[in-house]
Design an enzyme around this catalytic site. Structure first.
Site, mmCIF file in Angstrom:
data_model
loop_
_atom_site.group_PDB
_atom_site.id
_atom_site.type_symbol
_atom_site.label_atom_id
_atom_site.label_comp_id
_atom_site.label_asym_id
_atom_site.label_seq_id
_atom_site.Cartn_x
_atom_site.Cartn_y
_atom_site.Cartn_z
ATOM 1 N N ASP A 1 -2.776 10.169 3.892
ATOM 2 C CA ASP A 1 -4.036 9.742 4.021
ATOM 3 C C ASP A 1 -5.112 10.942 4.736
ATOM 4 O O ASP A 1 -4.730 10.762 6.058
ATOM 5 C CB ASP A 1 -3.947 8.407 4.580
ATOM 6 C CG ASP A 1 -5.694 7.915 4.834
ATOM 7 O OD1 ASP A 1 -6.659 8.358 4.078
ATOM 8 O OD2 ASP A 1 -5.808 6.841 5.312
ATOM 9 N N GLU B 1 -9.446 3.704 2.132
ATOM 10 C CA GLU B 1 -8.884 3.978 0.885
ATOM 11 C C GLU B 1 -7.876 2.926 0.444
ATOM 12 O O GLU B 1 -7.758 2.305 -0.754
ATOM 13 C CB GLU B 1 -8.408 5.257 0.492
ATOM 14 C CG GLU B 1 -7.026 5.394 1.029
ATOM 15 C CD GLU B 1 -6.814 5.381 2.563
ATOM 16 O OE1 GLU B 1 -7.686 5.350 3.273
ATOM 17 O OE2 GLU B 1 -5.536 5.017 2.849
ATOM 18 N N LYS C 1 -10.226 12.743 8.194
ATOM 19 C CA LYS C 1 -9.845 12.419 9.467
ATOM 20 C C LYS C 1 -9.705 13.612 10.424
ATOM 21 O O LYS C 1 -9.404 14.750 9.961
ATOM 22 C CB LYS C 1 -8.303 11.727 9.346
ATOM 23 C CG LYS C 1 -8.117 10.437 8.739
ATOM 24 C CD LYS C 1 -6.892 9.937 8.728
ATOM 25 C CE LYS C 1 -6.626 8.814 8.203
ATOM 26 N NZ LYS C 1 -7.347 7.685 8.934
ATOM 27 N N LYS D 1 0.990 -1.001 0.019
ATOM 28 C CA LYS D 1 0.075 -0.071 -0.052
ATOM 29 C C LYS D 1 0.807 1.316 0.187
ATOM 30 O O LYS D 1 1.674 1.413 0.886
ATOM 31 C CB LYS D 1 -0.764 -0.087 1.237
ATOM 32 C CG LYS D 1 -1.605 1.598 1.551
ATOM 33 C CD LYS D 1 -2.668 1.124 2.620
ATOM 34 C CE LYS D 1 -3.022 2.607 2.979
ATOM 35 N NZ LYS D 1 -4.212 2.533 4.257
ATOM 36 N N ASP E 1 1.604 6.270 5.587
ATOM 37 C CA ASP E 1 0.528 5.184 5.212
ATOM 38 C C ASP E 1 1.086 4.719 3.930
ATOM 39 O O ASP E 1 0.432 3.837 3.127
ATOM 40 C CB ASP E 1 -0.844 6.064 4.772
ATOM 41 C CG ASP E 1 -1.940 5.058 5.025
ATOM 42 O OD1 ASP E 1 -1.735 4.205 5.614
ATOM 43 O OD2 ASP E 1 -2.856 5.501 4.414
ATOM 44 N N ASP F 1 -12.221 7.044 3.639
ATOM 45 C CA ASP F 1 -11.175 6.793 4.379
ATOM 46 C C ASP F 1 -10.640 5.244 4.550
ATOM 47 O O ASP F 1 -9.614 5.044 5.048
ATOM 48 C CB ASP F 1 -11.215 7.496 6.004
ATOM 49 C CG ASP F 1 -9.805 7.393 6.636
ATOM 50 O OD1 ASP F 1 -8.772 7.558 6.154
ATOM 51 O OD2 ASP F 1 -10.016 7.669 8.006
ATOM 52 N N ARG G 1 -7.782 -0.213 0.986
ATOM 53 C CA ARG G 1 -8.390 -1.700 0.221
ATOM 54 C C ARG G 1 -8.671 -1.217 -1.072
ATOM 55 O O ARG G 1 -8.662 -2.183 -1.962
ATOM 56 C CB ARG G 1 -9.453 -2.204 1.179
ATOM 57 C CG ARG G 1 -10.479 -1.244 1.224
ATOM 58 C CD ARG G 1 -11.604 -1.505 2.300
ATOM 59 N NE ARG G 1 -10.890 -1.153 3.683
ATOM 60 C CZ ARG G 1 -11.381 -1.368 4.901
ATOM 61 N NH1 ARG G 1 -12.590 -2.269 5.138
ATOM 62 N NH2 ARG G 1 -10.886 -1.108 6.090
HETATM 63 N N1 BES Z 1 -4.174 4.298 6.875
HETATM 64 C C1 BES Z 1 -5.385 3.951 7.723
HETATM 65 C C2 BES Z 1 -5.249 3.224 8.812
HETATM 66 C C3 BES Z 1 -4.209 3.463 9.849
HETATM 67 C C4 BES Z 1 -4.980 4.407 10.891
HETATM 68 C C5 BES Z 1 -3.050 2.986 10.056
HETATM 69 C C6 BES Z 1 -4.230 4.582 12.085
HETATM 70 C C7 BES Z 1 -2.285 3.431 11.098
HETATM 71 C C8 BES Z 1 -3.097 4.188 12.089
HETATM 72 C C9 BES Z 1 -6.476 3.663 6.710
HETATM 73 O O1 BES Z 1 -6.616 4.069 5.516
HETATM 74 C C10 BES Z 1 -7.841 3.921 7.334
HETATM 75 O O2 BES Z 1 -7.926 5.156 7.506
HETATM 76 N N2 BES Z 1 -8.682 3.154 7.862
HETATM 77 C C11 BES Z 1 -9.745 3.176 8.645
HETATM 78 C C12 BES Z 1 -10.897 2.167 8.021
HETATM 79 C C13 BES Z 1 -12.155 2.662 8.560
HETATM 80 C C14 BES Z 1 -12.506 3.827 7.870
HETATM 81 C C15 BES Z 1 -13.089 1.451 8.270
HETATM 82 C C16 BES Z 1 -9.744 3.142 10.099
HETATM 83 O O3 BES Z 1 -8.874 2.189 10.599
HETATM 84 O O4 BES Z 1 -10.095 3.846 10.995
HETATM 85 ZN ZN ZN Z 2 -4.836 4.881 4.781
HETATM 86 MN MN MN Z 3 -7.546 5.956 5.539
#
Ligand code: BES
Ligand code: ZN
Ligand code: MN
Length: 496
Positions: free
Chosen positions: A272, A351, A279, A267, A290, A349, A353
């Protein structure tokens, strides 16, 4: 890499160096190197043990300056903890502490005798490898975008020799290749997103490939090419940013001709923001990391090439930036992925996947790989579940999961498995598309894995969620270089 490593067999009391490192267990149990130094220097260590200045507590360090009777300028005494319970995790811990203490000294060269310490179940090549990697890790400084004010924090160390004979040479060579890969990963991931954007990642990959002559092929697909091919999901994420997406493809053909390649997919979200599902502000700066999965698969690729592993390997990196914009994709959009499956975007968010699914489809269709492993800072839920110690591992292939867990154990870059049972799949049901991009409140790391599993059907595939392990959190947190060691070890074990 700035540090030079070598092996040596000189005696600790007569070796001519700025600093030697010797270990002492609890209860005054000296290692053989410590005992030799002690008797040459008329009991200088034992006296400090008796006075309580040297406790042998695991990871403690005591510096003896120019002890009489010893040629080395300094003796750094490292506490090893109790000898009875000494194991590989302790060896890593004391190696890290020793490297940290050594890095603070104004010395250019050092000789470590910690590699003579017996570690149950591990040979000297392993001990040298871990010692070199921890030393290299501790010596890393991020300086790409500023000059550190504190001169005392700068490392002067350049040459480190480890006690060990020729048996350990392969361990040392492997460590040097791995250290170069890890260093690449850390440096790339630490860069700010205004420098490290998708085009920059592509350039770095291209530069590495160019330096390898025709051993390594690099191809970069731009947004026009991806549009033509139908990367509808990846392109939807990229739409909000002026930094156009890239798909980076590296190929190393060093195995048998006709053997299916191993494939790494990482990834590469260079920043992000969450997109329209923005966020919160505090901590958002950490989302420059990210692209940690991209950096790690590139680092593992580099390590494999440097080791000249006899494998066919491909590395695919979807690189995009996730931004809010008048043209950004939105919650409730239905997008069509490269696989043909439609996706209802319920949260912009989620994104990672959405770029990975197209990259996975492309990898499977283009290379018919033997195995695909992806690495991604995919979910905050994985950090909640496992914290910073273990990478989340998901796979429907028990043998592959076992291989990856074993590789992580060997390198102390550990992963822990979460289930990918079909029971979780219903959480991704959508009334408007084949699949939704989020799975609700519970089991967030697993439903993200389930989402990816829909795009890897028929593939031998595993997913590594490195959201908790790719960097150390906090203001001065740096990229860790994980899981480069795990991935590279896994490859090494495939040809062993
Ligand atoms: N890059 C983030 C995941 C992340 C969050 C990694 C904090 C490290 C620390 C990912 O893109 C994301 O935002 N995931 C969301 C998914 C949710 C919207 C289902 C998350 O984990 O909140
Ligand atoms: Zn992300
Ligand atoms: Mn995200």
């Amino acid at each position: 890499m700035t540090l030079q490593f070598s092996l040596g067999t000189a005696a600790p009391e007569t070796v001519d160096t700025a600093c030697i490192l010797v270990g002492v267990y609890e209860q005054g149990m000296l290692t053989s190197a410590a005992a030799r130094v002690d008797s040459a220097a008329e009991g200088v260590i034992k006296r400090q043990v008796e006075s309580g200045d040297i406790t042998g507590k695991a990871g403690s360090t005591t510096l003896l300056f120019a002890p009489h009777g010893v040629t080395a300028k300094r003796v750094l005494v490292i506490g090893l903890g109790s000898q009875k319970t000494f194991d590989e995790a302790r060896y890593q811990k004391v190696s890290i502490e020793a490297a940290r203490a050594l890095g603070k000294l104004p010395v250019a060269d050092a000789v470590s005798y910690l590699t003579e310490v017996d570690v149950p179940g591990r040979d000297s090549a392993w001990r040298v490898r871990i010692a070199a990697l921890t030393t290299d890790h501790a010596a890393y400084r991020y300086t790409a975008t500023f000059k550190p004010r504190d001169k005392s924090k700068q490392v002067t160390l350049t040459n480190v020799s480890f006690a060990g004979n020729a048996d350990a040479q392969t361990g040392l060579d492997q460590a040097c290749a791995l250290a170069a890969g890890i260093e690449f990963t850390r440096e790339l991931a630490n860069l700010p997103p205004n420098i490290c954007n998708p085009a920059y990642i592509a350039e770095q990959a291209q530069t590495f490939a160019d330096g390898q002559g025709d051993k390594v092929d690099c191809r970069v697909l731009d947004h026009v090419e991806m549009e033509r091919l139908g990367f509808g999901s990846l392109l939807a994420v990229a739409r909000g940013s002026v930094n156009k997406p890239k798909l980076v493809v590296l190929e190393y053909k060093n195995g048998n001709e006709g053997d299916k390649p191993y494939a790494f997919v990482g990834k590469g979200v260079t920043f992000d923001t969450g997109g329209i599902s923005l966020k919160p502000g505090p901590g958002m700066e950490e989302m420059k990391f990210d692209m940690g999965g991209a950096a790690a698969v590139l680092g593992a690729f580099i390590a494999a090439v440097k080791m000249e592993l006899k494998v066919n390997l491909v590395c695919v990196v979807p690189a995009v930036e996730n931004m809010p914009d008048g043209d950004a994709y939105r919650p409730s959009d239905v997008i069509t992925s490269l696989s043909g499956l439609t996706i209802e975007v319920l949260n912009t968010d989620a994104e990672g996947r959405l770029i990975l699914c197209d990259a996975l489809t492309y990898t499977a269709q283009t290379f018919h790989p033997h195995t695909i492993i992806d690495a991604a800072t995919l979910t905050g839920a994985c950090v909640v579940a496992l914290g910073k110690h273990a990478t989340g591992l998901m796979s429907k292939h028990d043998d592959l999961a076992a291989e990856l867990i074993a590789a992580g154990e060997k390198t102390l870059d550990r992963a822990w498995r979460l289930p990918l049972w079909d029971d979780y799949q219903v959480q991704l049901d959508s009334g408007f598309a084949d699949i939704a991009n989020i799975g609700g409140k519970s089991a967030g790391a697993i439903t993200a894995g389930c989402f990816l599993s829909r795009f890897t059907e028929g593939q031998r595939w595993a997913h590594l969620d490195i959201a908790g392990t790719a960097w150390d959190e906090g203001r001065k947190g740096l990229a860790t270089g994980r899981p480069v060691a795990l991935l590279t070890q896994w490859l090494m074990d495939r040809i062993a």
